[in-house]
Design an enzyme around this catalytic site. Structure first.
Site, short mmCIF file in Angstrom:
data_model
loop_
_atom_site.label_atom_id
_atom_site.label_comp_id
_atom_site.label_asym_id
_atom_site.label_seq_id
_atom_site.Cartn_x
_atom_site.Cartn_y
_atom_site.Cartn_z
N GLU A 166 0.92 -1.25 0.13
CA GLU A 166 -0.02 0.06 -0.06
C GLU A 166 0.75 1.03 0.04
OE1 GLU A 166 -4.09 -1.73 1.78
OE2 GLU A 166 -2.91 -0.28 3.22
N GLU A 351 -5.55 -8.23 0.20
CA GLU A 351 -6.32 -7.96 1.47
C GLU A 351 -7.77 -7.71 1.02
OE1 GLU A 351 -4.55 -4.67 3.93
OE2 GLU A 351 -2.71 -5.44 3.58
#
Length: 442
Positions: A166, A351
């Site tokens: 991320e 995720e």
């Protein structure tokens, strides 16, 4: 859940994900201080000023946690290797840290779990933060050295390696919005961090290739972005938001370019000669990890600072985080990645999950909202496969309730409940339902 393992292609992987600082217990095993340790000590940065010193004590309890994965019929485990555990000052090797990850990977393999490694999941050594962290280009080179050290130790046994988790959170959320460490609100720091984290990916990938690693990629977080209404101003705001949140990273990594809508604000603050780095940033990789949680609606904020956007809540049901539950956005993201950026490259949902205020009742946790959330999003991934995206696996976030960064231990994402006083693990209803759905029929 409304699917079974045989509904998916042969070899499709079901897994769960965690991250080092969030579960291990950073006070153990000679790990060094991180910028999250110091950020947590600032007023109002983290709920109750909590940090990852103990977390879930996975450092000592990893066998119990891996047993939960094996017993739950999971195929793979996505974990991260803490830079500050392996190299406490960012440069000097800690033998205890390497030994821990050696044991951890061997324990996964002993249980038939495929290890999906993430190299950097936000625990920047404080010594490097002192020198500017991701605002400083030298941090990218130091990251490359970390990649060498950890790969020399466990690279022969991991299934895949992701460089960065991320990067939007590492850079924009942390340097422009100030919600994560180092907690800045500075556009010049943001521009540098947004470029340098991409460069770190490129340098990390180069170091991995030099060692002959062949299953390497990156994990990007995406939000499904829409205009809050049908006005030209809202559509422009949504395009700008999409450029910052989604396109900046995927376009740099797959095309060697940055979107003009983001450069409109960031270009004056970018590092000198940043264009010279784009070839390294965009070198070929082997898979894309997609993290997806919610849809974001955007309207215009002409009186605010650049990027002149204002987020609005969607109409759907919300999680404990206040995020709208929107499974269609995962399907849209996966098919968009395949269509516009990676073609037939393998994609993993690395995720997807939700927080809920779970409580143990009579020895059990009845998290029916999470159960439906997981089922609906896994079905969205199944539909994306049918529509042409080469989705190879789905990792639920998270295996355990854990340290949820600025939200401390208040937000519970796990399929397994953790009592943070006793550290007792209690599998939730969602865990048992997924275990049943992905059971192998011999």
């Amino acid at each position: 859940m409304d699917f079974k393992r045989t509904d998916f292609p042969e070899g499709f992987l079901f897994g769960a994900a965690t991250a080092a600082y969030q579960i291990e217990g950073h006070s153990y095993g000679g790990a060094g201080p991180t910028h999250w340790d110091t950020f947590a000590k600032g007023p109002g940065n983290v709920v109750r000023a909590e940090d990852g010193a103990i977390a879930c004590d996975h450092y000592h309890r990893y066998a119990e946690d891996l047993d939960l994965l094996q017993d739950g019929n999971f195929d793979a485990y996505r974990f991260s290797t803490s830079w500050a555990r392996v190299m406490p000052d960012g440069r000097t090797v800690n033998a205890q840290g390497l030994d821990f990850y050696d044991r951890l990977v061997d324990a996964m393999l002993a249980r038939g779990l495929k290890p999906f490694q993430t190299l950097y999941h936000w625990e920047l050594p404080a010594a490097l933060a002192d020198k500017g962290g991701w605002m400083n280009r030298d941090t990218c080179a130091a990251f490359g050295d970390f990649v060498d050290v950890i790969t020399d130790r466990i690279g022969d046994r991991v299934e895949t390696i992701a460089t960065i988790n991320e990067p939007w959170c590492v850079s924009y959320l942390s340097h422009f919005l100030g919600h994560h460490a180092p907690g800045l609100r500075d556009i010049r720091a943001t521009a540098r961090a947004m470029h340098h984290i991409n460069l770190a990916h490129g340098i990390g990938l180069s170091r991995l290739r030099a060692k002959g690693m062949t299953n390497c990629g990156v994990v990007l977080n995406f939000a499904h972005v829409e205009a809050s209404d049908d006005t030209p101003a809202a559509r422009t705001a949504a395009t700008t938001a999409d450029a910052i949140f989604n396109r900046w990273f995927i376009e740099a990594i797959t095309k060697g370019t940055y979107p003009k809508e983001a450069l409109a604000g960031l270009a004056p603050h970018m590092p000198a000669n940043w264009q010279d780095d784009m070839a390294q940033i965009s070198q070929p990789m082997d898979f894309l990890g997609v993290n997806y949680y919610t849809r974001n609606l955007f309207g215009a904020d002409p009186d605010g600072v650049w990027p002149h956007i204002a987020g609005q809540e969607g109409p759907g049901e919300k999680t404990q985080m206040g995020w709208e539950i929107f499974p269609k956005g995962l399907h849209a993201t996966l098919t968009r990645m395949a269509r516009d950026y990676v073609g037939d490259m393998p994609i993993y949902v690395t995720e997807n999950g939700m927080a809920w205020a779970d409580e143990v009742e009579n020895g059990a946790v009845y998290d029916q909202v999470r159960l439906k959330f997981a089922s609906d999003h896994i079905l969205a991934a199944k539909q994306a496969i049918a529509d042409g995206a080469n989705v190879r696996g789905f990792f639920y976030w998270s295996l355990l309730d854990n340290y949820e960064w600025a939200f401390g231990y208040e937000k519970r994402f796990g399929m397994v409940h953790v009592d943070f006083e006793t550290l007792k693990r209690t599998p939730k209803a969602s865990y048992h339902a997924l275990k049943s759905a992905i059971a192998r029929k011999d």
